[in-house]
Motif scaffolding. Structure first.
Motif, short mmCIF file in Angstrom:
data_model
loop_
_atom_site.label_atom_id
_atom_site.label_comp_id
_atom_site.label_asym_id
_atom_site.label_seq_id
_atom_site.Cartn_x
_atom_site.Cartn_y
_atom_site.Cartn_z
N TYR A 215 0.84 -1.19 0.00
CA TYR A 215 0.00 0.00 0.00
C TYR A 215 0.87 1.23 0.00
O TYR A 215 1.82 1.34 0.75
N LYS A 216 0.49 2.15 -0.84
CA LYS A 216 1.22 3.41 -0.87
C LYS A 216 0.80 4.27 0.31
O LYS A 216 -0.39 4.37 0.61
N ALA A 217 1.76 4.89 0.93
CA ALA A 217 1.43 5.81 2.02
C ALA A 217 0.75 7.03 1.43
O ALA A 217 1.15 7.53 0.37
N ARG A 218 -0.30 7.44 2.06
CA ARG A 218 -1.01 8.62 1.54
C ARG A 218 -0.47 9.89 2.17
O ARG A 218 -0.24 9.93 3.37
#
Lengths: 219, 120
Positions: A215-218
């Motif tokens: 998951y990409k960090a937002r």
């Protein structure tokens, strides 16, 4: 990369150490045999071919028998190639028997199978359309697909528009299933979750290729 | 063959969990883990349903009347590892497999007639 062919036995549930219920699919995996080793020099790429399920000799053609004879393995019904990287060494030797214990508990695998054929299915079953209203004077509209697009402009249905048609009986891959149980004696494998296809369906299990989703960090 | 294979994976029955029947009044001792501590929680009530027959997913539902007459039901997997033991306190004469009608009853109406069994 390692992999094995097997047959789906069915689903059941097991308990983990904490006592939680884990839904699993049981697979009769192997014994398989290494039937051919392909190399960059001879074939243009590296791969190993494995075979599964012994059959009587009369079930195979002479060509198939000759191919298997080179590896000195019994007559086998199914063959599967496992592609290797350019620098990758083959994990097994020619003619070697592969058993379910190539995987260990806790490992992640991909399972590839052929989904159950649903025949010519409507848009509700096939694509999850909602169908039409069931009341307010409607008739014969409850599982209808609705509109297929605009009218005179563009004057045709766009390619790829979802609609009724043949469903299932396709190759389906399920990624990153956890191996919950390995029984080397009986060549049984239990993976967490569901696996495509009917019971007794042929499945190919390989080590997980992609790994868990990152998951990409937002920001 | 398929069935034999699947059946071989059904866990072994906990020897401290006896055969249960609907109508039994039981004490279920369950291990509960709270952080680093482990303790035993007891749930006492009437077995109102047994589901799943001989499958790995078999379970039984225990109903008890809690504070203020609030009914509390818990369903335990028959092969659960966290259930330490089950004591059968009382057996009752019941005429159906699922005692869901007890949910609509309170107090005296929810009684079950005891059935004396000869201990083996």
């Amino acid at each position: 990369m390692k992999g094995i062919l097997g047959r789906k036995v069915g689903m059941t549930q097991l308990f983990d150490e904490q006592g939680n219920v884990v839904p699993v699919t049981v697979i009769q995996a192997g014994p398989c045999y290494v039937t051919q080793i392909k190399t960059k020099e001879t074939d243009g790429y590296n791969a190993v071919q494995i075979g599964f399920e012994e059959v009587p000799e009369r079930k195979l053609t002479r060509g198939e028998l000759g191919h298997l004879k080179r590896a000195n393995v019994p007559p086998l019904r199914h063959l599967q190639e496992i592609r290797l990287g350019d620098q990758e060494e083959p994990p097994w030797t020619l003619g070697q028997q592969i058993r379910a214990d190539i995987f260990s508990e806790g490992e992640r695998v991909d399972v590839i199978g052929r989904s159950k054929g649903r025949g010519f299915a409507g848009a509700v079953k096939r694509h999850g359309f909602r169908g039409g209203p069931k009341t307010h004077g409607q008739s014969d509209r409850w599982r209808a697909p609705g509109s297929r697009g605009a009218g005179t402009t563009p004057g045709h249905t766009f390619p790829g528009t979802k609609g009724p048609g043949r469903m299932g009986n396709k190759r389906v891959t399920v990624l990153n299933l956890e191996v919950v149980l390995v029984d080397p004696e009986r060549n049984l494998l239990a993976v967490k979750g569901a696996v495509p296809g009917p019971r007794t369906g042929l499945v190919f299990i390989r080590s997980a290729r992609k790994g868990p989703r990152k998951y990409k960090a937002r920001g | 063959m398929t069935n034999a294979l699947m059946n071989s994976l059904i866990p072994e029955r906990n020897p401290n969990v006896p055969e249960l029947e609907p109508g039994d009044t039981v004490r279920v001792h369950q291990r509960i883990r709270e952080g680093r501590n482990e303790r035993i929680q007891v749930f006492q009530g009437v077995v109102i349903a047994i589901r799943g027959g001989r499958t790995a997913g078999a379970s039984y539902t225990v109903r008890r009347t809690g504070a203020d007459g609030v009914g509390v039901e818990r369903t335990f997997p028959l092969y659960s590892k966290t259930v330490e033991k089950v004591e059968v306190l009382r057996k009752a004469k019941v005429r159906r497999a699922k005692l869901y009608y007890l949910r609509e009853r309170q107090g005296k109406a929810a009684r079950l007639k005891e059935r004396r069994v000869v201990k083996r």
